[in-house]
Write an enzyme that holds these catalytic residues in place. Sequence first.
Site, PDB file in Angstrom:
ATOM      1  N   HIS A 225       0.867  -1.228  -0.097  1.00  0.00           N
ATOM      2  CA  HIS A 225       0.086   0.013  -0.113  1.00  0.00           C
ATOM      3  C   HIS A 225       0.952   1.126   0.172  1.00  0.00           C
ATOM      4  O   HIS A 225       1.729   1.109   0.744  1.00  0.00           O
ATOM      5  CB  HIS A 225      -0.908   0.022   1.079  1.00  0.00           C
ATOM      6  CG  HIS A 225      -1.305   1.139   1.991  1.00  0.00           C
ATOM      7  ND1 HIS A 225      -2.260   2.030   1.430  1.00  0.00           N
ATOM      8  CD2 HIS A 225      -1.115   1.803   2.985  1.00  0.00           C
ATOM      9  CE1 HIS A 225      -2.647   3.156   2.007  1.00  0.00           C
ATOM     10  NE2 HIS A 225      -1.870   2.995   2.929  1.00  0.00           N
ATOM     11  N   TYR A 259      -5.907   9.122   2.038  1.00  0.00           N
ATOM     12  CA  TYR A 259      -6.038   9.826   3.258  1.00  0.00           C
ATOM     13  C   TYR A 259      -4.589  10.596   3.639  1.00  0.00           C
ATOM     14  O   TYR A 259      -3.447  10.331   2.929  1.00  0.00           O
ATOM     15  CB  TYR A 259      -5.922   8.636   4.561  1.00  0.00           C
ATOM     16  CG  TYR A 259      -4.902   7.740   4.553  1.00  0.00           C
ATOM     17  CD1 TYR A 259      -3.608   7.992   5.101  1.00  0.00           C
ATOM     18  CD2 TYR A 259      -4.987   6.316   4.023  1.00  0.00           C
ATOM     19  CE1 TYR A 259      -2.877   6.956   5.335  1.00  0.00           C
ATOM     20  CE2 TYR A 259      -3.884   5.507   4.139  1.00  0.00           C
ATOM     21  CZ  TYR A 259      -2.813   5.884   4.874  1.00  0.00           C
ATOM     22  OH  TYR A 259      -1.803   4.854   4.897  1.00  0.00           O
ATOM     23  N   ASP A 552     -26.874 -20.088  19.197  1.00  0.00           N
ATOM     24  CA  ASP A 552     -28.401 -21.077  19.517  1.00  0.00           C
ATOM     25  C   ASP A 552     -28.385 -22.050  18.454  1.00  0.00           C
ATOM     26  O   ASP A 552     -27.900 -21.831  17.307  1.00  0.00           O
ATOM     27  CB  ASP A 552     -29.447 -19.901  19.545  1.00  0.00           C
ATOM     28  CG  ASP A 552     -29.713 -19.279  17.954  1.00  0.00           C
ATOM     29  OD1 ASP A 552     -28.663 -19.117  17.313  1.00  0.00           O
ATOM     30  OD2 ASP A 552     -30.947 -19.171  17.808  1.00  0.00           O
TER      31      ASP A 552
END
Length: 830
Positions: A225, A259, A552
């Site tokens: 990256h 970013y 469950d």
Amino acid sequence: MESSPRIVIIGAGIVGTNLADELVTRGWNNITVLDQGPLNMPGGSTSHAPGLVFQTNPSKSMALFAKYTVEKLLSLTEDGVSCFNQVGGLEVATTETRLADLKRKLGYAQAWGIEGSILSPAECKELYPLINDEDILGGLHVPSDGLASAARAVQLLIKRTEAAGVKYVGNTEVTAIEQSGRRVTGVQTPDGVIPADIVVSCAGFWGAKVGELIGMSVPLLPLAHQYVKTTPVPAQLGRNELPNGARLPILRHQDQDLYYREHGDRYGIGSYAHKPMPVDLDELGSFKPDEISEHNMPSRLDFTLEDFLPAWEATKQILPALRESEIEDGFNGIFSFTPDGGSLVGESKELDGFFVAEAVWVTHSAGIARAVAELLVDGKSSIDLGDCDIHRFEEVQLTPEYVSETSQQNFVEIYDVLHPLQPKLSPRNLRVSPFHARHKQLGGYFLEGGGWERPYWFEANAELLKEMPADWQPPARDSWSGMFSSPIAAAEAWKTRTAVAMYDMTPLKRLEISGPGALKLLQELTTAEMDKKPGAVTYTLLLDGQGGVRSDITVARLSDDTFQLGANGNIDTAYFDRAARHQTASGSAEDWVQVRDTTGGTCCIGLWGPLAREVVGAVSSDDFSNDGLKYFRSKQVVIGGVPVTAMRLSYVGELGWELYTSADNGQRLWDALWKAGQPFGIIAAGRAAFSSLRLEKGYRSWGTDMTTEHDPFEAGLGFAVKMAKENFVGKAALEGRTEENSARRLRCLTVDDGRSLVLGKEPVFYKDQAVGYVTSAAYGYTVRKPIAYSYLPAEVSIGDSVEIEYFGRRIVATVTQDPLYDPTMSRLRG
């Protein structure tokens, strides 16, 4: 001081050192941390991580892990300086789609207890003067986000834990994991074996290699990256006191996969706007300890400028001040990606005492380290680990081909606006039921889950919309809730309630537990009484030691020594596998028990509706009357010449059966029922109708409506707990608890306007305070109104008004007694 178990942690990065610290905090003192690199800079992802921490996440668990990471790094200080610079976080939108998504993300933040706000373009400009506010439509501001000083935090944690007795060994490779009797006994290094009772792999992108040492599939892919630093930005000169300092919020421009953070007067830019770059670890080569530095380490690959140039142009558009600077330095840094983007946490099913905490980014590092420490010391994490459980993947999802393709796709989509039902485009058709060809003929619309192709509705039923009574017509949906939905589901629900429908229940995980010790195992692990006559079917819970609901299941006793379980997934399989292995190994011949996953070799049709008995009676001479096959009973029958195990169960709240047969007989069973059902208006129905009908009936779904963070009484499942039973896992923790004295309860909400739909995870407000979040939601076709479930404080009563926030809009709902449909059970028992 009593000595704790001998712990060896593999990896001295931000996860491994935090884990050592969390264990020391809990009184464990016999800890060795190993790293193949030098301790001052091991050379993994932590060593080059830019440190941006955006806490908000669709996963509650991941958001809470990030929240704790912020809290811990803020408290980790030396010389008055903490390891977290809380400058805040700003995510900006340049499209209407992104702005809507930021409003949805603010809902997540509110649901998980993180403060934030949506800002106008002018407010974004005021907060972040360098931004081009002409290009943006708004932003999401979270003041508690910020920058983690990961490498510094590691050094302070080493210093703190060494003082408490933790031993650190750098420049040491792990060559093997020693074991005896399928339990870890030590870690082999070139300098000898380090004895261990517990080994935790925090090896980052080397995690898959460590897993290989014990034959364990760790489904992560190392990917590169891009990250760059600019030359000094004139507008930044003199604005930050420290060379690496920052005062502006960390910034995400997700519409361009970018970013940003400040490094003093320079800028750091991270980009996902390039092709995936998978890394072959065998080609990384070896680094001598004295060769590793900030610019030369295994996790830092050479920068490929051509891949970054489009991101650089997009950067100069959103941050015009950077037009006066240049790219000074860049690298392609290695990070871990997984098929679904989640971390990988838990104990190996192959080897007891071997744990992993992999694919953990700095954002979640301290939170996941705390969870693993709780798991080791207390036997349970206080934050549910279902979203990152190492065993959540099916076997087909662990193949190198699947891990590689899906992890790369996850990289591509990391900043995309994705719907909760968004299907993979590839790989598809990995697992199809024996009815798949018939589903395609009927125009099935398929979404994917667990590798299975699952029909959500059938285009063949579109004509039914003309026949359907007007009051069954659902309201128009907004564009978001309407994505991956169809009004055809309403017609399928109508036919299920008024005639008969066939549902493909094949993807439901099926386990066979057999052997002389089968009953003993099930008695110990479940909350219900299992010692019933063959033919009995029981709904029951699996709890952890603190009484949290870990699953469950339904259990059918087929014979004295054979039980068929309907489970929730591979996490259940691993749990039963380990328990069966321990019981068999430690007991006598009478304790021997075997667990088999029979899902792939079998199939299941849910035949449900008021005319179901007429259909099955036309192709079977067996007795399907009330007396012949009572509710929650099973028996062996023959339908259309096909041997079938019929169970009188229904998760849609109508008369009918789950009909199980072997996969090779599946299509023949479907065809026999389909032909017999024509005079009765039979249809095939999909999961969209199923999800609506089960919520109308008030049936809970594990993983959303209850997790290990909830006990049975909070979840409204106290009826499944038989406290009179001699003993079972979690019983002691439940002593004294009741539904009445629970501090919170899972409540049914109905939307007052009758048309506003939500999808799940939206915050719920009571007296203008966020008090819960939506666990499950659907439009109730039978009850003609949207339904949502949420855990609410006990003081919120039936009849009270609450508000659900959906994309920034408050929707009024009423707390309602459930189940909404057939509370007397007359439809099911008829």
